[in-house]
Design a protein around this motif. Structure first.
Motif, PDB file in Angstrom:
ATOM      1  N   LYS A  39       0.843  -1.197   0.000  1.00 24.23           N
ATOM      2  CA  LYS A  39       0.000   0.000   0.000  1.00 24.23           C
ATOM      3  C   LYS A  39       0.878   1.247   0.000  1.00 24.23           C
ATOM      4  O   LYS A  39       1.774   1.382   0.835  1.00 24.23           O
ATOM      5  N   ARG A  41       2.255   4.874   0.617  1.00 19.71           N
ATOM      6  CA  ARG A  41       2.192   5.745   1.788  1.00 19.71           C
ATOM      7  C   ARG A  41       2.741   7.109   1.429  1.00 19.71           C
ATOM      8  O   ARG A  41       3.469   7.272   0.458  1.00 19.71           O
ATOM      9  N   ASP A  44       2.179  13.256   5.716  1.00 19.70           N
ATOM     10  CA  ASP A  44       1.347  14.447   5.852  1.00 19.70           C
ATOM     11  C   ASP A  44       2.282  15.582   6.234  1.00 19.70           C
ATOM     12  O   ASP A  44       2.763  15.658   7.371  1.00 19.70           O
ATOM     13  N   LYS A  81       0.916   8.339   6.476  1.00 13.21           N
ATOM     14  CA  LYS A  81      -0.442   7.893   6.154  1.00 13.21           C
ATOM     15  C   LYS A  81      -0.429   7.047   4.894  1.00 13.21           C
ATOM     16  O   LYS A  81       0.468   7.151   4.066  1.00 13.21           O
ATOM     17  N   TYR A  82      -1.461   6.222   4.741  1.00 19.78           N
ATOM     18  CA  TYR A  82      -1.638   5.486   3.503  1.00 19.78           C
ATOM     19  C   TYR A  82      -2.297   6.397   2.483  1.00 19.78           C
ATOM     20  O   TYR A  82      -3.172   7.191   2.810  1.00 19.78           O
ATOM     21  N   ARG A  83      -1.854   6.290   1.249  1.00 23.66           N
ATOM     22  CA  ARG A  83      -2.379   7.124   0.182  1.00 23.66           C
ATOM     23  C   ARG A  83      -3.616   6.469  -0.432  1.00 23.66           C
ATOM     24  O   ARG A  83      -3.627   5.265  -0.673  1.00 23.66           O
ATOM     25  N   ASN A  84      -4.643   7.263  -0.702  1.00 20.24           N
ATOM     26  CA  ASN A  84      -5.828   6.757  -1.392  1.00 20.24           C
ATOM     27  C   ASN A  84      -5.489   6.567  -2.860  1.00 20.24           C
ATOM     28  O   ASN A  84      -5.043   7.502  -3.517  1.00 20.24           O
ATOM     29  N   PRO A  85      -5.701   5.357  -3.393  1.00 17.30           N
ATOM     30  CA  PRO A  85      -5.336   5.122  -4.795  1.00 17.30           C
ATOM     31  C   PRO A  85      -6.258   5.860  -5.756  1.00 17.30           C
ATOM     32  O   PRO A  85      -7.452   5.993  -5.519  1.00 17.30           O
ATOM     33  N   ASP A  86      -5.668   6.345  -6.838  1.00 13.30           N
ATOM     34  CA  ASP A  86      -6.426   7.012  -7.891  1.00 13.30           C
ATOM     35  C   ASP A  86      -6.794   6.048  -9.009  1.00 13.30           C
ATOM     36  O   ASP A  86      -7.562   6.386  -9.894  1.00 13.30           O
ATOM     37  N   ASP A  89      -7.955  -1.213  -8.510  1.00 11.56           N
ATOM     38  CA  ASP A  89      -7.093  -2.303  -8.072  1.00 11.56           C
ATOM     39  C   ASP A  89      -6.798  -3.223  -9.250  1.00 11.56           C
ATOM     40  O   ASP A  89      -7.683  -3.597 -10.012  1.00 11.56           O
ATOM     41  N   SER A  95      -1.314  -0.636  -4.348  1.00 15.66           N
ATOM     42  CA  SER A  95      -1.957   0.655  -4.617  1.00 15.66           C
ATOM     43  C   SER A  95      -0.987   1.719  -5.137  1.00 15.66           C
ATOM     44  O   SER A  95      -1.313   2.903  -5.129  1.00 15.66           O
TER      45      SER A  95
END
Length: 135
Positions: A39, A41, A44, A81-86, A89, A95
């Motif tokens: 995942k 990351r 921030d 933090k974990y990055r939200n995937p754009d 999957d 991700s």
């Protein structure tokens, strides 16, 4: 008269460490682009900067109850933090978007270089003030 580094260098003295740590996080993302289940990351920046300022000003470090204990990997672990995937999957649970990571790495490098150049100019100005103008 004492020189206050906080006044002389401003926020740039803290940003260098945060930018260096972010470069390591982004590099790890790129290196693990083909690792199933990895995942992405990111750091921030604003909370990491606050942590850096408070740790450097107060001299706080993690306590070790035994000399065999290792130091923590990151001084900014709370800002990681974990990055939200754009992207959707791909089926392996990874991700990491390599193009996004490369862009973030390049942007971070430019911002690091900008802070470094600012600090360099401030230090040059302080040296001129200390030595006196010899023009």
């Amino acid at each position: 008269m004492a020189i206050s580094f906080d006044k002389a260098f401003g926020i740039h003295q803290y940003t260098l460490g945060v930018r260096a740590e972010r470069a390591e996080v982004i590099s790890a993302n790129i290196a693990n682009a083909d690792t199933p289940g990895y995942k992405a990351r990111d750091l921030d920046f604003s909370s990491a900067l606050e942590q850096a300022k408070s740790q450097l000003q107060s001299g706080v470090s993690l306590a070790r109850s035994d000399s065999r204990h290792l130091q923590a990997d990151s001084a900014f672990s709370g800002a990681l933090k974990y990055r939200n995937p754009d992207q959707p999957d791909t089926g392996d649970g990874n991700s990491v978007d390599v193009q996004q990571e490369r862009m973030a790495f390049m942007e971070n490098g430019l911002e690091y270089q900008t802070s470094m150049e600012f600090l360099n100019s401030r230090i040059s100005g302080l040296l001129k003030a200390i030595k006196g103008d010899q023009a």
